[in-house]
Design a protein around this motif. Sequence first.
Motif, PDB file in Angstrom:
ATOM      1  N   LEU A 154      35.847  84.810  59.285  1.00 13.75           N
ATOM      2  CA  LEU A 154      35.436  86.189  59.484  1.00 13.75           C
ATOM      3  C   LEU A 154      33.919  86.305  59.377  1.00 13.75           C
ATOM      4  CD1 LEU A 154      36.804  88.849  60.016  1.00 13.75           C
ATOM      5  CD2 LEU A 154      36.807  89.292  57.572  1.00 13.75           C
ATOM      6  N   VAL A 213      26.764  99.387  59.222  1.00 14.66           N
ATOM      7  CA  VAL A 213      28.043  98.675  59.234  1.00 14.66           C
ATOM      8  C   VAL A 213      27.992  97.472  58.273  1.00 14.66           C
ATOM      9  CG1 VAL A 213      29.501  97.176  60.654  1.00 14.66           C
ATOM     10  CG2 VAL A 213      28.794  99.395  61.521  1.00 14.66           C
ATOM     11  N   ARG A 223      32.980  91.502  49.264  1.00 16.20           N
ATOM     12  CA  ARG A 223      33.269  90.886  47.966  1.00 16.20           C
ATOM     13  C   ARG A 223      33.946  89.537  48.146  1.00 16.20           C
ATOM     14  NH1 ARG A 223      34.629  96.132  46.291  1.00 16.20           N
ATOM     15  NH2 ARG A 223      36.774  95.693  46.847  1.00 16.20           N
ATOM     16  N   GLN A 279      29.814 104.427  44.184  1.00 15.52           N
ATOM     17  CA  GLN A 279      29.874 103.320  45.134  1.00 15.52           C
ATOM     18  C   GLN A 279      29.074 103.603  46.409  1.00 15.52           C
ATOM     19  OE1 GLN A 279      34.181 102.564  43.453  1.00 15.52           O
ATOM     20  NE2 GLN A 279      34.107 102.027  45.575  1.00 15.52           N
ATOM     21  N   ARG A 295      29.691  96.058  50.739  1.00 16.96           N
ATOM     22  CA  ARG A 295      30.025  96.734  49.486  1.00 16.96           C
ATOM     23  C   ARG A 295      31.530  96.915  49.332  1.00 16.96           C
ATOM     24  NH1 ARG A 295      29.142 103.160  50.120  1.00 16.96           N
ATOM     25  NH2 ARG A 295      29.375 103.275  52.349  1.00 16.96           N
ATOM     26  N   GLY A 296      32.289  96.500  50.333  1.00 21.19           N
ATOM     27  CA  GLY A 296      33.734  96.676  50.278  1.00 21.19           C
ATOM     28  C   GLY A 296      34.479  95.379  50.062  1.00 21.19           C
ATOM     29  N   ARG A 297      35.752  95.415  50.400  1.00 22.60           N
ATOM     30  CA  ARG A 297      36.639  94.295  50.126  1.00 22.60           C
ATOM     31  C   ARG A 297      36.178  93.010  50.834  1.00 22.60           C
ATOM     32  NH1 ARG A 297      41.425  92.595  52.970  1.00 22.60           N
ATOM     33  NH2 ARG A 297      42.831  91.497  51.572  1.00 22.60           N
ATOM     34  N   ILE A 298      35.785  93.151  52.103  1.00 21.84           N
ATOM     35  CA  ILE A 298      35.399  91.969  52.874  1.00 21.84           C
ATOM     36  C   ILE A 298      34.159  91.305  52.259  1.00 21.84           C
ATOM     37  CG2 ILE A 298      34.673  91.177  55.150  1.00 21.84           C
ATOM     38  CD1 ILE A 298      37.357  92.296  55.476  1.00 21.84           C
ATOM     39  N   ASN A 311      28.219  98.613  54.748  1.00 17.31           N
ATOM     40  CA  ASN A 311      29.595  98.987  54.425  1.00 17.31           C
ATOM     41  C   ASN A 311      30.462  97.766  54.199  1.00 17.31           C
ATOM     42  OD1 ASN A 311      29.199 101.698  54.490  1.00 17.31           O
ATOM     43  ND2 ASN A 311      29.869 101.966  56.601  1.00 17.31           N
ATOM     44  N   LEU A 312      30.261  96.763  55.041  1.00 21.12           N
ATOM     45  CA  LEU A 312      31.062  95.545  54.891  1.00 21.12           C
ATOM     46  C   LEU A 312      30.805  94.889  53.540  1.00 21.12           C
ATOM     47  CD1 LEU A 312      30.853  93.767  58.349  1.00 21.12           C
ATOM     48  CD2 LEU A 312      32.919  94.516  57.185  1.00 21.12           C
ATOM     49  N   ILE A 338      31.663  87.622  62.467  1.00 16.36           N
ATOM     50  CA  ILE A 338      30.852  88.839  62.400  1.00 16.36           C
ATOM     51  C   ILE A 338      29.376  88.504  62.487  1.00 16.36           C
ATOM     52  CG2 ILE A 338      30.216  90.787  60.926  1.00 16.36           C
ATOM     53  CD1 ILE A 338      33.119  90.909  60.040  1.00 16.36           C
TER      54      ILE A 338
END
Lengths: 263, 358
Positions: free
Chosen positions: B235, B199, B210, B17, B205-208, B202-203, B239
């Motif tokens: 959100l 940042v 997706r 990941q 590739r993660g839960r947010i 990271n956002l 952002i």
Amino acid sequence: MAVVTSGPTQLEIRGVSKSFGGVQAVSRVSVDVQKGQILSIIGPNGAGKTTLLNCISSVFHPETGTIVLEGQDLTRLSPARVAGRGIARTFQNIALFRGMTVVDNLMLGRHIHMKNGVLRSMLYWGPGRREEVEHRRVVEDIIDFLEIEAIRKRPVGSLPYGLQKRVELGRALALHPKVLLLDEPMGGTNHEEKEDMARFILDVNDEWGTTIILIEHDMGVVMDISQHVVVLDLGEKIAEGTPAEVKAHPQVIKAYLGTKATV
Amino acid sequence: MIYREAGRFKTSYASDQAIFPIVQDRVFVRAAVVAAFVVPPLVAGDYWLQAILIPFLIYALAAIGLNLLTGYAGQLSLGTGGFMAVGAYSAFKLTTAFPRLSIIAVFLLSGLAAAAIGLLFGIPSLRIKGFYLAVATLAAQFFLIWLFNKVAWFTNYASSGTITAPDRTVLGVTVTGPNATAAARYVMALAFVTVFALVAKNLVRGRIGRSWMAIRDRDIAAEIIGVRPLRTKLLAFGISSFYCGVAGAELVFLYLGSAETLAFDINQSFLVLFMVIIGGLGSVLGSFLGAAFIILLPIFLTRLPHSLGLIMSVALQKQIELMIFGGLILFFLIVEPHGLARLWQIGKEKLRLWPFPH
């Protein structure tokens, strides 16, 4: 094949009605779903099967009636909250996230179980990363179970239809639902895919004890795998019982074959 | 590629990941970032830094912001200029009201101010989609610019109606205002875009990220599996506007030096949108490629006829620029909606197997 397990009632559908304009899609349908049951809903086109499923998963709110899961009323909740209570589903015309990979689609099934907020996601470090990995492990178990390892990094839109159906089942399974709603999981698939899907449905039921509500047109499959069958016609429930009982029911025969022509 | 990924096996989900799963990629990118901090300030002249690199970095930041909203969350916005203006005017008000406040804090707080405004204008997104949402964000654009023009408080009652970047230092080096060197401003802009690109990556590739993409691809299905649409969309608006706000503040403080509302008009919104479309919707790398392309094209068009010995009027050159932009946007929308980033990816895939494609 059909073994009637009469566990406690898990999902209670009480007098649910829904109309669109002048069309009464579902009228005063009541069904009790027992824990761990495979229940099939059958009926001719336009009988209101999908509408009933949509009412359960709160895509529509029924006009009358209630839907209660383990003593909690779901009737007025938003779809996202219903998912949180443990109901997952698949769609008749596959509703996957086409631009995303198989893994990401399944990871979305874990969404409600994950807690990563904005800050943790931004850092992707420590607890944030641990959570991602932890849920990836759950997803990989499902990938393994559905035998789709080889396509885990493929974008879903590029997969053949039968595999998409399987991925959609996987996404629903990733929620670890209490009740799984499947809207024609075998529609449009070939014989082999149908057998695979039937096997997966039985295995899911077997392994996790998940309650499954299934809409299907293939009578062979329905009669083989379900313990309980509900027949809808023109929005009303006309019969229910074990597959054998339903098959012999005069009104079911009438709905499917029509009445004998009187000469 | 000069290296192969054959034989590089991933042994954990965490390494699978990672942003750059291949070791050589990771090394290369890190080296490139370090080089970007060190080499241009030493080598590049003021013209390169001031006219090309600084605006490139600032617009890349804005493009990442819009890409999060439009490319990842699927919410079309034409309010970018307005949100950038919120960032710029907040930064100006903050520096004048709190002269001792660190400029880094000023930029971040301006971003937060823009995020708050973005959230507000994101509320209609629950009810309206696509072009209708674009029109609603267009309203944000015009309203915000009107507001900054009308209310003199925002410019501290300056008769000219402009806001000016004061001198501010970071670690003893002047980074904003008329006395800051181009190199210092470049490093400042680069530091911000590096951190925020990471940042953003990271956002997404993660839960947010997706949940954003789920809303973009199939909103009903997203809701059914437990993604809350309003929260997720807001959100994204928040952002995205944060990024645009920081970029807006940088535009005045690190690039222009002083500006009026004209610097944030509707053309600015379109410019950033073009960067996102040409660079690649739903790609952080694409935001950089798009920004580079759109910053470099006019410069290239100025230089090319000159070096060929042709005389071209400025007006004609502007027209050609617009024609090329228009043509390319049509081309990318029809042929390659994922833009330059996708072309880059295809190239990489091809090279991965080259010279034996099967």
